[in-house]
Design a protein around this motif. Sequence first.
Motif, mmCIF file in Angstrom:
data_model
loop_
_atom_site.group_PDB
_atom_site.id
_atom_site.type_symbol
_atom_site.label_atom_id
_atom_site.label_comp_id
_atom_site.label_asym_id
_atom_site.label_seq_id
_atom_site.Cartn_x
_atom_site.Cartn_y
_atom_site.Cartn_z
ATOM 1 N N PRO A 118 -14.171 -92.075 26.391
ATOM 2 C CA PRO A 118 -14.952 -93.309 26.550
ATOM 3 C C PRO A 118 -15.990 -93.228 27.665
ATOM 4 N N THR A 119 -15.692 -92.482 28.727
ATOM 5 C CA THR A 119 -16.645 -92.346 29.829
ATOM 6 C C THR A 119 -17.890 -91.571 29.393
ATOM 7 N N LEU A 120 -17.718 -90.573 28.542
ATOM 8 C CA LEU A 120 -18.840 -89.739 28.096
ATOM 9 C C LEU A 120 -19.512 -90.256 26.822
ATOM 10 N N ALA A 121 -18.913 -91.239 26.156
ATOM 11 C CA ALA A 121 -19.342 -91.652 24.812
ATOM 12 C C ALA A 121 -20.822 -91.997 24.706
ATOM 13 N N ASP A 122 -21.330 -92.857 25.568
ATOM 14 C CA ASP A 122 -22.730 -93.283 25.461
ATOM 15 C C ASP A 122 -23.690 -92.109 25.624
ATOM 16 N N GLU A 123 -23.419 -91.249 26.585
ATOM 17 C CA GLU A 123 -24.287 -90.091 26.818
ATOM 18 C C GLU A 123 -24.245 -89.126 25.626
ATOM 19 N N LEU A 124 -23.047 -88.846 25.097
ATOM 20 C CA LEU A 124 -22.928 -87.927 23.963
ATOM 21 C C LEU A 124 -23.622 -88.484 22.725
ATOM 22 N N ARG A 125 -23.494 -89.788 22.504
ATOM 23 C CA ARG A 125 -24.121 -90.427 21.345
ATOM 24 C C ARG A 125 -25.641 -90.396 21.480
ATOM 25 N N SER A 126 -26.164 -90.702 22.651
ATOM 26 C CA SER A 126 -27.613 -90.811 22.814
ATOM 27 C C SER A 126 -28.317 -89.456 22.859
ATOM 28 N N THR A 127 -27.667 -88.427 23.415
ATOM 29 C CA THR A 127 -28.323 -87.125 23.530
ATOM 30 C C THR A 127 -28.034 -86.198 22.357
ATOM 31 N N GLY A 128 -26.902 -86.412 21.684
ATOM 32 C CA GLY A 128 -26.499 -85.500 20.620
ATOM 33 C C GLY A 128 -25.960 -84.183 21.146
ATOM 34 N N GLU A 129 -25.872 -84.059 22.457
ATOM 35 C CA GLU A 129 -25.344 -82.835 23.055
ATOM 36 C C GLU A 129 -23.825 -82.884 23.127
ATOM 37 N N GLN A 130 -23.225 -81.750 23.420
ATOM 38 C CA GLN A 130 -21.784 -81.651 23.579
ATOM 39 C C GLN A 130 -21.453 -81.408 25.043
ATOM 40 N N ALA A 131 -20.323 -81.940 25.471
ATOM 41 C CA ALA A 131 -19.840 -81.697 26.831
ATOM 42 C C ALA A 131 -18.878 -80.517 26.786
ATOM 43 N N SER A 132 -19.071 -79.559 27.675
ATOM 44 C CA SER A 132 -18.186 -78.395 27.765
ATOM 45 C C SER A 132 -17.216 -78.602 28.917
ATOM 46 N N LEU A 133 -15.965 -78.233 28.696
ATOM 47 C CA LEU A 133 -14.954 -78.387 29.724
ATOM 48 C C LEU A 133 -13.758 -77.521 29.395
ATOM 49 N N THR A 134 -12.856 -77.401 30.354
ATOM 50 C CA THR A 134 -11.576 -76.732 30.149
ATOM 51 C C THR A 134 -10.515 -77.806 30.058
ATOM 52 N N VAL A 135 -9.666 -77.714 29.038
ATOM 53 C CA VAL A 135 -8.584 -78.673 28.862
ATOM 54 C C VAL A 135 -7.265 -77.982 29.192
ATOM 55 N N LEU A 136 -6.493 -78.608 30.054
ATOM 56 C CA LEU A 136 -5.146 -78.130 30.348
ATOM 57 C C LEU A 136 -4.192 -78.877 29.408
ATOM 58 N N GLU A 137 -3.756 -78.195 28.382
ATOM 59 C CA GLU A 137 -2.890 -78.816 27.391
ATOM 60 C C GLU A 137 -1.504 -79.013 27.994
ATOM 61 N N ASP A 138 -1.114 -80.256 28.158
ATOM 62 C CA ASP A 138 0.168 -80.629 28.769
ATOM 63 C C ASP A 138 0.386 -79.961 30.128
ATOM 64 N N LEU A 139 -0.710 -79.674 30.820
ATOM 65 C CA LEU A 139 -0.719 -79.005 32.125
ATOM 66 C C LEU A 139 -0.109 -77.611 32.073
ATOM 67 N N GLU A 140 0.104 -77.061 30.868
ATOM 68 C CA GLU A 140 0.777 -75.776 30.742
ATOM 69 C C GLU A 140 -0.093 -74.683 30.129
ATOM 70 N N LYS A 141 -1.018 -75.054 29.269
ATOM 71 C CA LYS A 141 -1.816 -74.067 28.550
ATOM 72 C C LYS A 141 -3.289 -74.338 28.781
ATOM 73 N N ILE A 142 -4.014 -73.314 29.206
ATOM 74 C CA ILE A 142 -5.438 -73.451 29.476
ATOM 75 C C ILE A 142 -6.208 -73.262 28.181
ATOM 76 N N ARG A 143 -7.054 -74.245 27.866
ATOM 77 C CA ARG A 143 -7.918 -74.180 26.686
ATOM 78 C C ARG A 143 -9.368 -74.149 27.170
ATOM 79 N N PRO A 144 -9.888 -72.932 27.446
ATOM 80 C CA PRO A 144 -11.268 -72.835 27.932
ATOM 81 C C PRO A 144 -12.260 -73.100 26.811
ATOM 82 N N ASP A 145 -13.490 -73.283 27.191
ATOM 83 C CA ASP A 145 -14.584 -73.453 26.225
ATOM 84 C C ASP A 145 -14.344 -74.600 25.247
#
Length: 139
Positions: free
Chosen positions: A48-75
């Motif tokens: 929700p914090t990124l929604a307006d920017e992503l909708r208006s620019t059409g760009e994607q946000a890149s980040l690393t997600v820590l799945e359940d704080l146990e598994k690193i999901r880069p890119d």
Amino acid sequence: RFVGAGQLVPQGDRLQVMLTVNDVVLPVGDVEGSDPVTCNWALFDVIPTLADELRSTGEQASLTVLEDLEKIRPDSRIGFLEDWTLPLDGGALELSGFFVYGEGALPSYWWLDREGRVIVVSTIFQTLVLTSRTLGDVA
């Protein structure tokens, strides 16, 4: 009893991800120090914090997600899909769709209402639907 905490420890230009579970410290791995890092549980706030920017620019946000704080999901990437109107008996619900894709992670799809609340989240194995929302004493 389960007590867990996560920590990012700077090591040069990288961050070491440490998970502490019941006083046992487990090194999870490391991530690029310049990449944003979040946990999959926090996506309910991140999208929700990124929604307006992503909708208006059409760009994607890149980040690393820590799945359940146990598994690193880069890119991982968050992007806008489309605006969609869901017809209902009493009218219609206007939704905006977003995706989260990442290396080794199940894709997930997020639908927000006009107020930016997450209404539906879906993966291949589960779908979560908001049926009510309580804030303090207000429903």
